[in-house]
Design a protein around this motif. Structure first.
Motif, PDB file in Angstrom:
ATOM      1  N   SER A  57     -57.802 -64.215 -21.073  1.00 11.89           N
ATOM      2  CA  SER A  57     -58.006 -62.983 -20.314  1.00 11.89           C
ATOM      3  C   SER A  57     -59.512 -62.777 -20.151  1.00 11.89           C
ATOM      4  O   SER A  57     -60.314 -63.409 -20.831  1.00 11.89           O
ATOM      5  CB  SER A  57     -57.367 -61.800 -21.032  1.00 11.89           C
ATOM      6  N   GLY A 114     -61.555 -60.463 -20.950  1.00 14.68           N
ATOM      7  CA  GLY A 114     -62.271 -60.049 -22.139  1.00 14.68           C
ATOM      8  C   GLY A 114     -62.366 -61.171 -23.165  1.00 14.68           C
ATOM      9  O   GLY A 114     -63.385 -61.338 -23.833  1.00 14.68           O
ATOM     10  N   THR A 127     -53.527 -57.185 -17.297  1.00 17.81           N
ATOM     11  CA  THR A 127     -53.517 -58.030 -16.117  1.00 17.81           C
ATOM     12  C   THR A 127     -52.125 -58.605 -15.896  1.00 17.81           C
ATOM     13  O   THR A 127     -51.650 -58.723 -14.764  1.00 17.81           O
ATOM     14  CB  THR A 127     -54.553 -59.151 -16.287  1.00 17.81           C
ATOM     15  N   THR A 128     -51.468 -58.944 -17.003  1.00 11.80           N
ATOM     16  CA  THR A 128     -50.139 -59.520 -16.908  1.00 11.80           C
ATOM     17  C   THR A 128     -49.167 -58.542 -16.243  1.00 11.80           C
ATOM     18  O   THR A 128     -48.372 -58.931 -15.389  1.00 11.80           O
ATOM     19  CB  THR A 128     -49.653 -59.910 -18.317  1.00 11.80           C
TER      20      THR A 128
HETATM   21  N1  LIG Z   1     -52.475 -68.003 -17.310  1.00 10.32           N
HETATM   22  C1  LIG Z   1     -52.268 -67.783 -18.624  1.00 10.32           C
HETATM   23  N2  LIG Z   1     -51.684 -68.725 -19.355  1.00 10.32           N
HETATM   24  C2  LIG Z   1     -51.468 -68.522 -20.673  1.00 10.32           C
HETATM   25  N3  LIG Z   1     -51.807 -67.426 -21.334  1.00 10.32           N
HETATM   26  C3  LIG Z   1     -52.402 -66.439 -20.646  1.00 10.32           C
HETATM   27  C4  LIG Z   1     -52.672 -66.580 -19.254  1.00 10.32           C
HETATM   28  N4  LIG Z   1     -53.269 -65.466 -18.813  1.00 10.32           N
HETATM   29  C5  LIG Z   1     -53.392 -64.667 -19.896  1.00 10.32           C
HETATM   30  N5  LIG Z   1     -52.871 -65.239 -20.993  1.00 10.32           N
HETATM   31  C6  LIG Z   1     -52.799 -64.654 -22.340  1.00 10.32           C
HETATM   32  O1  LIG Z   1     -51.993 -63.515 -22.275  1.00 10.32           O
HETATM   33  C7  LIG Z   1     -52.554 -62.443 -22.996  1.00 10.32           C
HETATM   34  C8  LIG Z   1     -52.669 -61.235 -22.096  1.00 10.32           C
HETATM   35  O2  LIG Z   1     -53.609 -61.520 -21.069  1.00 10.32           O
HETATM   36  P1  LIG Z   1     -54.051 -60.450 -19.982  1.00 10.32           P
HETATM   37  O3  LIG Z   1     -54.953 -61.170 -19.059  1.00 10.32           O
HETATM   38  O4  LIG Z   1     -52.857 -59.802 -19.425  1.00 10.32           O
HETATM   39  O5  LIG Z   1     -54.883 -59.440 -20.879  1.00 10.32           O
HETATM   40  P2  LIG Z   1     -55.658 -58.146 -20.405  1.00 10.32           P
HETATM   41  O6  LIG Z   1     -55.031 -57.013 -21.064  1.00 10.32           O
HETATM   42  O7  LIG Z   1     -55.798 -58.130 -18.941  1.00 10.32           O
HETATM   43  O8  LIG Z   1     -57.062 -58.415 -21.105  1.00 10.32           O
HETATM   44  P3  LIG Z   1     -58.530 -58.133 -20.546  1.00 10.32           P
HETATM   45  O9  LIG Z   1     -58.831 -56.718 -20.780  1.00 10.32           O
HETATM   46  O10 LIG Z   1     -59.383 -59.007 -21.414  1.00 10.32           O
HETATM   47  O11 LIG Z   1     -58.559 -58.541 -19.131  1.00 10.32           O
HETATM   48  C9  LIG Z   1     -53.918 -62.932 -23.488  1.00 10.32           C
HETATM   49  O12 LIG Z   1     -53.841 -63.153 -24.861  1.00 10.32           O
HETATM   50  C10 LIG Z   1     -54.166 -64.199 -22.778  1.00 10.32           C
HETATM   51  O13 LIG Z   1     -54.736 -65.138 -23.627  1.00 10.32           O
END
Ligand SMILES: Nc1ncnc2c1ncn2[C@@H]1O[C@H](COP(=O)(O)OP(=O)(O)OP(=O)(O)O)[C@@H](O)[C@H]1O
Ligand SMILES: Nc1ncnc2c1ncn2[C@@H]1O[C@H](COP(=O)(O)OP(=O)(O)OP(=O)(O)O)[C@@H](O)[C@H]1O
Ligand SMILES: [Mg+2]
Ligand SMILES: [Mg+2]
Lengths: 607, 610
Positions: free
Chosen positions: A506, A508, B403-404
């Motif tokens: 992600s 962050g 983001t997910t």
């Molecule tokens: N394409 C991917 N493949 C595998 N794991 C992923 C992928 N994208 C994100 N992750 C994992 O899923 C989890 C959630 O990611 P996400 O990007 O939704 O976090 P976020 O809340 O948006 O964080 P941030 O504030 O850092 O952007 C993270 O631990 C990340 O490592």
């Protein structure tokens, strides 16, 4: 070693060099190759012998026909057969040594050239990398050296050998029969002209192909890199159409080269038959008149090939040699580029601790020598003007201010990415200009605004700043930042592949990796240029505290847009328009009611 | 047709795909062959023409040495020079036929191959553009590029060789018959060694190819080190890590040297041998044929003709050898391409799509669980209900899955269990294009295309009027800046154009989403690179943009969060709290922790203002 064919890249304007430059390149190359002199002489010697053996074979056939067949001597035939065999085997053995010797010399040379160019390149100043397009520099290390590789692995030998063969054949033919030589030679000019025509036309066409392939590749690459955006906006159809266009353009350009070749190769093949017809027709006529023996006719038929192929190959090799010379020229140019932030002779180590002082610093980007395209980069506008700031050992200072104010520039000057135009940056009383590069990097580290993850595992990425750190060291740095738990929750923990540009993480998390990198490097002065902008404020706070706790008395300089970050620093400096507008503690500046107070009000307005 | 064929082979061998796995299972190869046959089929008429002209060409070529031999014999006998003249003219006439047919057969071969390559490339690209995000997560751009490039090159090469080889075979048979007619023993002596040439060529080809591939792999490894060093140059300088890369490059250069010498050794071993074998045939012809001439069973002219025939056979034999080696490379390459083409699009239109009715843009997550891979759930039974027109901020720690959540709405991924509903319809029941029309997203990592600013903003609707574009730019707070550029909206950005700062890029991405005019707008950390004074400006504009749309805002800054009507706190894959910013600050410890407001003085100073 006959019969091979060298594929030579097209020649563009950029890879043509004038005679004077070519002379200099050759001289310098000669100097670089001097240690290999005896090996080179040996190779040339072998090559001459091999060519002589090749040229002698048709003479043996002539002897077999004249003495053996016409003279009705079985013994002569036997002798000829044995001689032919000996020549063939000799030539093969010599050929083997030639290929090996030349490759050995060339590859060793390329190996050391690669290392030398890269070592020089990577140690150049940041300004150089901003002047030059990345693609250009990559090309220096790849296609330019590949152009040399082509020359080295086959081109050079073939060039010399073909020239020897062509001249040698003409000489031997004239000695055998000047009459038949005169008849035969009429087929040479058409082949020369056709080959020159072909080289010119196909060169233009190949340049076009190269362009179109390049365009098509970048459409492809952009389509792949941007695939998420494309799909998000439902633009797949438009992109596929666009790709089809560039793809068809590539096809058309390729077909154009096929069309040119479709004219040239049949013509040459036809001239080959004409040559045969002339030799046989005129030869029979002369034989009939007893001007020559029939064996000579047979020998001429065999020599005919020796005339055609060298012309075709030399005309192609001309390109190879030219591009190689041009490539060398560019590489030498790169090796001659001076480093504008060099380590002085007699440089001293920076002291272990001390205050970082920026005094009277004025800076503008640009002003370096022209880049390899010859485009000059004049000194740009003043980005920093007479900036003074002293950061005491162990102090935390925030740089805030609007976009384009010069915060990142100041941060980079503090780590001597550039030298200021006026004024000086010093650490513990020693000017950065007088410091050894090693001590500078040990004391001062920058986490730049443009984060970058290398392909590899999380662990590899953390280790980038300190290659000799052990796994345990990495673990310790991660622990210190309190990130252990976070990374352990990944399927493979710290050994998880981050994938291209860190797409597995992600936003962050990518920043956390950069910060762990800094923790592991553990410098005395740490410059964080918006290194926490994607972190949630809670994690940001934790990491900040951990970094501080890691080394007692670490000096930290943070560039931040989030004023909550600035607020926690000992002092805040507001940078605007290349000046430090004000500097002081958060509370002082807020109560002062000036620039910072306004900024802070904007920050908190909608709360 | 000698030299240019090698040219093709050598090019393909060196430029070919670096990571060829030698042990590919048979199934992939079979699939590869099937794909190639299918791709070539539309060219069948060109194949017929190519092969037919190849046959005529062969016959013409076989005739030439015969004519030459008769002419020489006549010259020796000296009885009739008219006949010599006639034979010479006949040679020229045959030469014309030979030239015409060689042109035609070459043209056909290349055309068929290029057409096949081009068509397959378009097909591949089209499929890749439609493949789901998860596929692209796993795939490396470089590898996909290699599929579309060097793998297709391999196919191209084998397709060129096929019709050319047909003519070569005929040449071989023809020469054999002609020689047999005069003397079986001589034919056996002269041609007996030549199959060895074929063997040697095959051996050479199959051994030099792995060496060339390995060399290629080392070279691309080396250029990888260079590229990475240059892209990450600021990091390297920032940590003084140059020597690390120097070490890596030295290793790579040593690897290149080793493989280059391996290839050179093979060339040194094989090439002279390949040249030697036909020479041995010539020795046989001189020796045995010479004695036959003495015995009166052969003419001197025949010696000449046989010499020419042997020279004529060198290339066909080599080519057959190369074709054998090349076929196996091409089938492997085609197998890899087939693997991509046969990957199903996981996120696709349902069989019976429900049309999306006009609606306010209600969003509902019902027990949604999702993980990117097996073993780790990022979302774990998420329930979330967002009313049409509402603006909701999603707050959560780094990596908590914000983001997910955003990615599940436009179906970049599908939930493992549970449902996501847009205006009451499961997103999986909608046509994908319709769904994505209704959702606009600003990604957290801004991606802009190397194109003009105008075309970047009008990305979703290339035909948009300039007024629409300007309005979107104005709403994103970037219009004034764009106008200040000398070329305004036509300014090219990206690799070869103007470089924008992070904040400017983000705002162009916002304008792009605004122009898309979606029902649901998602802003994923879209103001992280904007300074506070500018942010205020954008916020005012965003408020206007958000009018009448459902908006999901992912943000860490209090000021941005404040744009939302409601805040949702994401933790442990679920929504653990919901309320206004103030409510959550007051009531939720975790929320304060994430926003770093546990410190009482800070929060009071922030809450104090306005
Ligand atoms: N394409 C991917 N493949 C595998 N794991 C992923 C992928 N994208 C994100 N992750 C994992 O899923 C989890 C959630 O990611 P996400 O990007 O939704 O976090 P976020 O809340 O948006 O964080 P941030 O504030 O850092 O952007 C993270 O631990 C990340 O490592
Ligand atoms: N490599 C460069 N070459 C030329 N000009 C540059 C370069 N980097 C920055 N500039 C210019 O120098 C000025 C200061 O840039 P700098 O990156 O220091 O700003 P900043 O305060 O860090 O802004 P931001 O908040 O956007 O990061 C800007 O006008 C910018 O356009
Ligand atoms: Mg900056
Ligand atoms: Mg995110």
């Amino acid at each position: 070693m006959r019969g091979g064919w060298v594929e030579s890249g097209p020649l563009d304007d950029e890879s043509r060099i004038d005679r004077a430059a070519a002379g200099r390149v050759v001289l310098r190359l000669g100097r670089m190759l001097r240690p290999q002199r005896s090996a080179i002489l040996r190779a040339v010697f072998l090559l001459i012998f091999q060519t002589a053996a090749l040229l002698a074979s048709p003479l043996v056939v002539r002897y077999a026909v004249d003495a053996g067949l016409v003279g009705k001597s079985g013994r002569a035939i036997n002798i000829a057969a044995v001689m032919y065999l000996v020549l063939a085997v000799t030539s093969a053995l010599l050929g083997r040594s030639v290929i090996w010797a030349v490759s050995r010399i060339g590859e060793d040379f390329l190996r050391s050239l690669r290392a030398r160019v890269f070592r020089h390149l990577i140690n150049l100043d940041l300004g150089f990398f901003e002047r030059e397009k990345t693609g250009r520099l990559v090309a220096r290390m790849t296609s330019d050296i590949d152009a040399l590789q082509e020359l080295v692995s086959q081109g050079l030998v073939m060039f010399v050998q073909n020239a020897l063969i062509f001249v040698g054949t003409l000489v031997v033919m004239s000695l055998l029969s000047w009459q038949l030589t005169l008849c035969t030679i009429i087929v040479v000019p058409p082949v020369i002209f056709a080959s020159l025509w072909f080289r010119k036309r196909s060169n233009t066409a190949y340049l076009e192909v190269r362009d179109r392939v390049g365009t098509n590749l970048s459409t492809l690459q952009e389509g792949l890199e941007g695939v998420r955006v494309v799909q998000a906006f439902g633009r797949e159809g438009g992109f596929i159409e666009r790709f089809e266009e560039t793809n068809e353009a590539q096809y058309d350009a390729n077909i154009a080269t096929v069309n040119i070749a479709t004219r040239y190769f049949p013509f040459v093949e036809f001239i080959g038959v004409v040559g045969l017809a002339v030799v046989v027709g005129a030869g029979s006529y002369f034989a009939d008149r007893n001007i020559l023996e029939v064996g000579t006719v047979l020998a001429f038929v065999l020599y005919l090939n020796n005339l055609f192929e060298p012309i075709q190959q030399l005309s192609q090799l001309y390109n190879t040699v030219q591009s190689a010379a041009a490539a060398l020229n560019k590489l030498f140019g790169l090796l001659d580029t001076p480093n504008s932030v060099p380590e002085k002779p007699g440089a001293i180590d920076l002291p272990l601790a001390g205050a970082l002082t920026v005094s009277g610093v004025t800076f503008a980007y640009g002003g370096g020598p022209p880049d390899t395209d010859g485009v000059s980069h004049p000194l740009g506008p003043i980005v920093l003007a007479d900036v003074n700031i002293t950061v005491a050992a162990g102090e935390r200072v925030a740089l805030v201010g609007p976009t384009g104010a010069g915060k990142s520039t100041l941060a980079k000057l503090m780590a001597r990415f550039y030298d200021p135009i006026e004024g000086d940056v010093s650490f513990g009383g020693v000017s950065l200009r007088d410091a050894t590069r090693r001590s500078l990097r040990e004391r001062i580290a920058v986490v730049p605004q443009e984060g970058f993850l290398f392909a590899g595992t999380v662990r590899d990425n953390i280790r980038v700043g300190s290659p000799e750190a052990s796994d345990a060291d990495v673990d310790a740095a991660v622990d210190a930042l309190g990130l252990r738990e976070h990374f352990e929750s990944f399927p493979e923990g710290l050994d998880t592949e981050v994938r291209e540009r860190g797409s597995r993480l992600s936003a962050g998390e990518k920043q956390l990796v950069s910060l762990a990198r800094a923790a592991l490097a553990d410098p005395t002065v740490l410059v964080l240029d918006e290194a926490t902008s994607n972190l949630d404020p809670g994690t940001e706070l934790e990491v900040e505290r951990a970094l501080e706790a890691l080394t007692q008395g670490r000096t930290v300089i943070v560039v931040a847009h989030r004023l909550s970050t600035a607020q926690r620093c000992d002092r805040v400096a507001v940078v605007a328009d290349g000046h430090i507008l004000e500097i002081g503690t958060h509370d002082d500046l807020v109560s002062r009611g000036d620039a910072y107070a306004a900024l802070f009000a904007a920050w908190t307005r909608t709360e | 047709m000698t030299a240019e064929t090698t040219e093709i082979i050598e090019t393909a061998a060196t430029k070919s795909e670096a990571d060829q796995r030698t042990e590919r299972d048979l199934a992939a190869r079979t699939a590869g062959w099937r794909l190639m046959v299918e791709a070539v089929r539309p060219q069948k008429w060109w194949i017929v023409v190519g092969v037919a002209s190849g046959f005529i060409w062969t016959l013409a070529r076989l005739a030439v040495p015969q004519l030459a031999a008769r002419a020489v014999d006549d010259g020796i006998r000296g009885d009739d020079l008219h006949l010599v003249l006639l034979l010479t003219l006949a040679m020229l006439a045959v030469g014309v036929v030979q030239a015409l047919t060689t042109g035609l057969r070459r043209y056909c071969a290349f055309r068929i191959a290029l057409r096949t390559e081009t068509d397959l490339r378009t097909r591949l690209f089209a499929h890749l553009q439609r493949l789901h995000f998860a596929f692209h997560d796993e795939a490396q751009t470089g590898q996909l590029m290699a599929r579309a490039n060097s793998d297709l090159q391999q196919i191209n090469t084998v397709v060129i060789l096929l019709p050319l080889t047909a003519a070569s075979m005929l040449t071989m048979i023809g020469v054999l018959i002609i020689m047999m007619m005069k003397s079986v023993v001589l034919a056996v002596l002269a041609l007996g060694l030549l199959p060895l040439l074929n063997r040697a060529a095959t051996r050479f080809s199959s051994r030099i190819t792995p060496a060339n591939l390995a060399l290629q792999e080392e070279l691309s490894g080396l250029s990888g080190v260079v590229e990475e060093s240059l892209s990450g140059i600021r990091i390297l300088k920032g940590f003084g890590a140059e020597r690390l890369q120097v070490k890596r490059l030295d290793d790579a250069a040593d690897g290149v040297l080793k493989q280059a010498l391996r290839a050179a050794k093979l060339r040194a071993g094989f090439m002279p041998l390949i040249d030697l074998l036909p020479t041995l045939s010539l020795v046989a012809i001189i020796w045995y044929g010479g004695h036959l001439v003495l015995d009166g069973q052969l003419e001197i002219g025949d010696i000449l003709a046989y010499n020419l025939y042997v020279l004529m056979l060198i290339w066909p034999l080599r080519m057959v050898g190369m074709l054998v080696a090349q076929s196996s490379r091409a089938s492997a390459a085609a197998g890899r391409i087939h693997e991509i083409l046969s990957t199903d699009v996981a996120v696709d239109d349902p069989p019976h799509p429900i049309p999306l009715s006009d609606g306010p843009g209600n969003l509902l997550f019902e027990g949604v669980s999702f993980g990117y891979g097996p073993g780790r759930l990022v979302l774990d039974g998420l329930n979330l209900s967002i009313a049409g027109g509402e603006a909701v901020a999603i707050v959560g720690a780094t990596g908590s899955g914000k983001t997910t959540v955003a990615r599940l709405v436009p179906r970049f991924y599908d939930a493992n269990s549970g449902r996501v509903l847009l205006d009451g319809v499961d997103v999986r029941d909608l046509r994908v294009s319709e769904l994505r029309d209704a959702v606009g997203i600003v990604f957290e990592d801004t991606f802009l295309f190397s194109d003009s600013i105008r075309r970047n903003i009008a990305f979703s609707d290339p035909g948009a009027s300039i007024e629409t574009i300007e309005r979107a730019a104005r709403l994103s707070g970037i219009h004034t800046f764009i106008q200040s550029l000398p070329q305004g909206y036509e300014t090219l950005i990206g690799e070869h154009g103007y470089s924008l700062s992070g904040g400017q890029r983000q705002r162009i991405a916002i304008a792009r989403a605004v122009l898309h005019d979606p029902r649901v707008l998602i802003l994923d950390d879209a103001t992280s690179a904007v300074d506070p004074s500018k942010e205020h400006e954008i916020r005012a504009a965003l408020a206007e943009v958000m009018e009448g749309r459902t908006t999901l805002i992912i943000a860490h800054r209090p000021a941005t969060i404040a744009l939302a009507d409601r805040v949702i706190l994401l933790d442990g894959g679920r929504c653990i709290a919901s309320g206004t910013h103030e409510e959550l600050l007051a009531s939720n410890e975790r929320y304060r922790e994430i926003l770093a407001r546990s410190d009482s003085t800070e929060s009071s100073s922030l809450e104090g203002s306005e």
